[in-house]
Design a protein around this motif. Sequence first.
Motif, PDB file in Angstrom:
ATOM      1  N   GLN A  24       0.826  -1.202   0.000  1.00 39.10           N
ATOM      2  CA  GLN A  24       0.000   0.000   0.000  1.00 39.10           C
ATOM      3  C   GLN A  24       0.867   1.261   0.000  1.00 39.10           C
ATOM      4  OE1 GLN A  24      -2.903   0.273   3.151  1.00 39.10           O
ATOM      5  NE2 GLN A  24      -3.526   2.348   2.589  1.00 39.10           N
ATOM      6  N   ILE A  25       1.894   1.267   0.833  1.00 42.36           N
ATOM      7  CA  ILE A  25       2.788   2.425   0.879  1.00 42.36           C
ATOM      8  C   ILE A  25       3.527   2.577  -0.449  1.00 42.36           C
ATOM      9  CG2 ILE A  25       4.895   3.329   1.940  1.00 42.36           C
ATOM     10  CD1 ILE A  25       3.899   2.199   4.612  1.00 42.36           C
ATOM     11  N   PHE A  26       4.031   1.466  -0.983  1.00 39.77           N
ATOM     12  CA  PHE A  26       4.780   1.495  -2.241  1.00 39.77           C
ATOM     13  C   PHE A  26       3.910   2.022  -3.381  1.00 39.77           C
ATOM     14  CE2 PHE A  26       6.816  -0.628  -5.949  1.00 39.77           C
ATOM     15  CZ  PHE A  26       8.107  -0.147  -5.785  1.00 39.77           C
ATOM     16  N   ASP A  27       2.684   1.526  -3.466  1.00 45.04           N
ATOM     17  CA  ASP A  27       1.777   1.958  -4.535  1.00 45.04           C
ATOM     18  C   ASP A  27       1.338   3.409  -4.350  1.00 45.04           C
ATOM     19  OD1 ASP A  27       1.968  -0.565  -5.614  1.00 45.04           O
ATOM     20  OD2 ASP A  27       0.015  -1.256  -4.882  1.00 45.04           O
ATOM     21  N   THR A  28       1.148   3.823  -3.099  1.00 44.25           N
ATOM     22  CA  THR A  28       0.722   5.197  -2.838  1.00 44.25           C
ATOM     23  C   THR A  28       1.793   6.193  -3.258  1.00 44.25           C
ATOM     24  OG1 THR A  28      -0.704   4.510  -1.004  1.00 44.25           O
ATOM     25  CG2 THR A  28      -0.048   6.831  -1.065  1.00 44.25           C
ATOM     26  N   ALA A  29       3.060   5.822  -3.095  1.00 45.10           N
ATOM     27  CA  ALA A  29       4.143   6.713  -3.525  1.00 45.10           C
ATOM     28  C   ALA A  29       4.021   7.019  -5.016  1.00 45.10           C
ATOM     29  CB  ALA A  29       5.499   6.084  -3.212  1.00 45.10           C
ATOM     30  N   TYR A  30       3.704   6.011  -5.808  1.00 39.20           N
ATOM     31  CA  TYR A  30       3.510   6.219  -7.249  1.00 39.20           C
ATOM     32  C   TYR A  30       2.297   7.118  -7.500  1.00 39.20           C
ATOM     33  CZ  TYR A  30       2.927   5.140 -12.227  1.00 39.20           C
ATOM     34  OH  TYR A  30       2.803   5.235 -13.596  1.00 39.20           O
ATOM     35  N   THR A  31       1.228   6.877  -6.757  1.00 39.61           N
ATOM     36  CA  THR A  31       0.007   7.669  -6.914  1.00 39.61           C
ATOM     37  C   THR A  31       0.244   9.136  -6.578  1.00 39.61           C
ATOM     38  OG1 THR A  31      -1.337   5.727  -6.373  1.00 39.61           O
ATOM     39  CG2 THR A  31      -2.405   7.871  -6.198  1.00 39.61           C
ATOM     40  N   VAL A  32       1.074   9.386  -5.571  1.00 41.64           N
ATOM     41  CA  VAL A  32       1.435  10.765  -5.224  1.00 41.64           C
ATOM     42  C   VAL A  32       2.109  11.440  -6.417  1.00 41.64           C
ATOM     43  CG1 VAL A  32       2.999  12.181  -3.817  1.00 41.64           C
ATOM     44  CG2 VAL A  32       1.566  10.446  -2.729  1.00 41.64           C
ATOM     45  N   GLY A  33       3.056  10.737  -7.041  1.00 40.62           N
ATOM     46  CA  GLY A  33       3.723  11.295  -8.213  1.00 40.62           C
ATOM     47  C   GLY A  33       2.758  11.556  -9.354  1.00 40.62           C
ATOM     48  N   GLY A 144      -1.468   4.398   8.554  1.00 42.29           N
ATOM     49  CA  GLY A 144      -1.103   4.560   9.960  1.00 42.29           C
ATOM     50  C   GLY A 144       0.385   4.508  10.246  1.00 42.29           C
ATOM     51  N   PHE A 145       1.213   4.641   9.199  1.00 38.77           N
ATOM     52  CA  PHE A 145       2.662   4.512   9.389  1.00 38.77           C
ATOM     53  C   PHE A 145       3.181   5.471  10.454  1.00 38.77           C
ATOM     54  CE2 PHE A 145       7.059   5.694   8.444  1.00 38.77           C
ATOM     55  CZ  PHE A 145       7.671   4.456   8.334  1.00 38.77           C
ATOM     56  N   TYR A 146       2.646   6.686  10.480  1.00 41.38           N
ATOM     57  CA  TYR A 146       3.164   7.704  11.393  1.00 41.38           C
ATOM     58  C   TYR A 146       2.331   7.852  12.668  1.00 41.38           C
ATOM     59  CZ  TYR A 146       6.753   9.372   8.165  1.00 41.38           C
ATOM     60  OH  TYR A 146       7.874   9.474   7.365  1.00 41.38           O
ATOM     61  N   ASP A 147       1.442   6.900  12.955  1.00 36.90           N
ATOM     62  CA  ASP A 147       0.602   7.012  14.156  1.00 36.90           C
ATOM     63  C   ASP A 147       1.434   7.171  15.425  1.00 36.90           C
ATOM     64  OD1 ASP A 147      -1.687   6.835  12.654  1.00 36.90           O
ATOM     65  OD2 ASP A 147      -2.206   4.787  13.269  1.00 36.90           O
ATOM     66  N   ASP A 148       2.477   6.360  15.563  1.00 36.91           N
ATOM     67  CA  ASP A 148       3.289   6.420  16.786  1.00 36.91           C
ATOM     68  C   ASP A 148       4.068   7.728  16.874  1.00 36.91           C
ATOM     69  OD1 ASP A 148       2.424   3.954  17.703  1.00 36.91           O
ATOM     70  OD2 ASP A 148       4.062   2.856  16.760  1.00 36.91           O
ATOM     71  N   LEU A 149       4.521   8.236  15.730  1.00 38.04           N
ATOM     72  CA  LEU A 149       5.215   9.520  15.730  1.00 38.04           C
ATOM     73  C   LEU A 149       4.266  10.639  16.150  1.00 38.04           C
ATOM     74  CD1 LEU A 149       7.606  11.380  15.085  1.00 38.04           C
ATOM     75  CD2 LEU A 149       6.822  11.418  12.704  1.00 38.04           C
ATOM     76  N   ILE A 150       3.052  10.620  15.621  1.00 40.54           N
ATOM     77  CA  ILE A 150       2.061  11.639  15.984  1.00 40.54           C
ATOM     78  C   ILE A 150       1.756  11.564  17.477  1.00 40.54           C
ATOM     79  CG2 ILE A 150      -0.333  12.361  15.625  1.00 40.54           C
ATOM     80  CD1 ILE A 150       0.038  11.208  12.702  1.00 40.54           C
ATOM     81  N   LYS A 151       1.652  10.347  17.994  1.00 38.82           N
ATOM     82  CA  LYS A 151       1.430  10.169  19.434  1.00 38.82           C
ATOM     83  C   LYS A 151       2.592  10.762  20.227  1.00 38.82           C
ATOM     84  CE  LYS A 151       0.548   6.595  22.926  1.00 38.82           C
ATOM     85  NZ  LYS A 151       0.391   5.133  23.165  1.00 38.82           N
ATOM     86  N   MET A 152       3.818  10.537  19.768  1.00 35.87           N
ATOM     87  CA  MET A 152       4.990  11.075  20.458  1.00 35.87           C
ATOM     88  C   MET A 152       4.987  12.601  20.440  1.00 35.87           C
ATOM     89  SD  MET A 152       7.785  10.175  22.082  1.00 35.87           S
ATOM     90  CE  MET A 152       7.923  11.607  23.143  1.00 35.87           C
ATOM     91  N   LEU A 153       4.629  13.195  19.307  1.00 36.41           N
ATOM     92  CA  LEU A 153       4.572  14.652  19.215  1.00 36.41           C
ATOM     93  C   LEU A 153       3.529  15.221  20.174  1.00 36.41           C
ATOM     94  CD1 LEU A 153       4.826  15.093  15.333  1.00 36.41           C
ATOM     95  CD2 LEU A 153       6.629  15.470  17.019  1.00 36.41           C
ATOM     96  N   VAL A 172      -1.042  17.014   8.800  1.00 39.01           N
ATOM     97  CA  VAL A 172      -1.096  15.554   8.720  1.00 39.01           C
ATOM     98  C   VAL A 172      -2.409  15.112   8.087  1.00 39.01           C
ATOM     99  CG1 VAL A 172      -0.991  13.391  10.010  1.00 39.01           C
ATOM    100  CG2 VAL A 172       0.299  15.382  10.824  1.00 39.01           C
ATOM    101  N   ALA A 173      -2.319  14.164   7.158  1.00 41.68           N
ATOM    102  CA  ALA A 173      -3.509  13.533   6.578  1.00 41.68           C
ATOM    103  C   ALA A 173      -3.113  12.167   6.049  1.00 41.68           C
ATOM    104  CB  ALA A 173      -4.101  14.395   5.463  1.00 41.68           C
ATOM    105  N   ASP A 174      -4.115  11.306   5.850  1.00 46.82           N
ATOM    106  CA  ASP A 174      -3.824   9.974   5.314  1.00 46.82           C
ATOM    107  C   ASP A 174      -4.162   9.874   3.835  1.00 46.82           C
ATOM    108  OD1 ASP A 174      -6.586   9.917   5.365  1.00 46.82           O
ATOM    109  OD2 ASP A 174      -6.731   8.398   6.940  1.00 46.82           O
ATOM    110  N   ASN A 175      -4.556  11.003   3.233  1.00 47.74           N
ATOM    111  CA  ASN A 175      -4.904  11.059   1.817  1.00 47.74           C
ATOM    112  C   ASN A 175      -4.181  12.239   1.187  1.00 47.74           C
ATOM    113  OD1 ASN A 175      -6.768  12.444  -0.334  1.00 47.74           O
ATOM    114  ND2 ASN A 175      -7.361  10.281  -0.342  1.00 47.74           N
TER     115      ASN A 175
END
Length: 200
Positions: A24-33, A144-153, A172-175
Motif C-alpha cells: 500500500q505504501i509502495f503503490d501510494t508513492a507512485y500515486t502521489v507522483g 497509519g505509518f506515522y501514528d506512533d510519531l504523531i502520538k509522540m509529538l 497531517v492527513a492519510d490522503n
Amino acid sequence: MNKELNKIKNLAVFCASSDGDSKQIFDTAYTVGKKMAEEEIRLVYGGSKLGLMGQVARGVMDHGGKTTGVIPDFLKTKEVVHEDLDKLITTQNMHERKMTINELSDAFLALPGGFGTFEELFEIVTWAQLGLHRKPIGLLNINGFYDDLIKMLNTMTSNGFLKKDNLEILLVADNFEDLLDEMRNFEPQPVPKWMNKNQT
C-alpha cells in the motif's frame, strides 16, 4: 473553497530509498507522483531511482510531469541516480543538498521512510519553527505509518516540550489530495519576535 494562500508549483518530497514491506505504501508513492503531474507540480527530491523515491519520480514522469533531483557528489557512488530526470543538481555535501531543496521548493511533503526521511523532515520543521521559512509542510500518514510519531509529538506537547502552535506547523492527513488542499490553504504563524521579516 477560499482562494489558496499558497501556490505550490514545486514540491519537495522526503521518503525512503528502499521499497519497504507494505504494498500500500509502495503503490501510494507512485500515486502521489501521478497526482503531482496532473496538478502540474514539479517534484524536487533526492534524485534516486530506488525505493519510494523512485516510485514517486516514476509516477510523475509516467504522467508527463517535471522532476528535479538534488544529490551530493559523494552519494553518487552509493545511490543509483535516476538518469531520466529533467534536471539533476549535484551538491558538495548533505547540508548544501537540503539548502538547495529548500530554495527550489514551495512546500514539503514527507512519505514513510527511515532516519534520512526523519532528519530531513524535522530539520525543515525546525527551520519553520525558527521562522527561517514560512512554507507548508505535510506528513502523509499512509496506513497509519506515522501514528506512533504523531502520538509522540502529542506527548511532547502535553509535557510542555513542544508548543501547540509549533505542533500545528506539521500538517497531517492519510490522503494526498486532502493533504495537498491543507498545504495550499496553510496560514503560517507570525514571524517569531526575535526574528525580523528580512531574515525569513
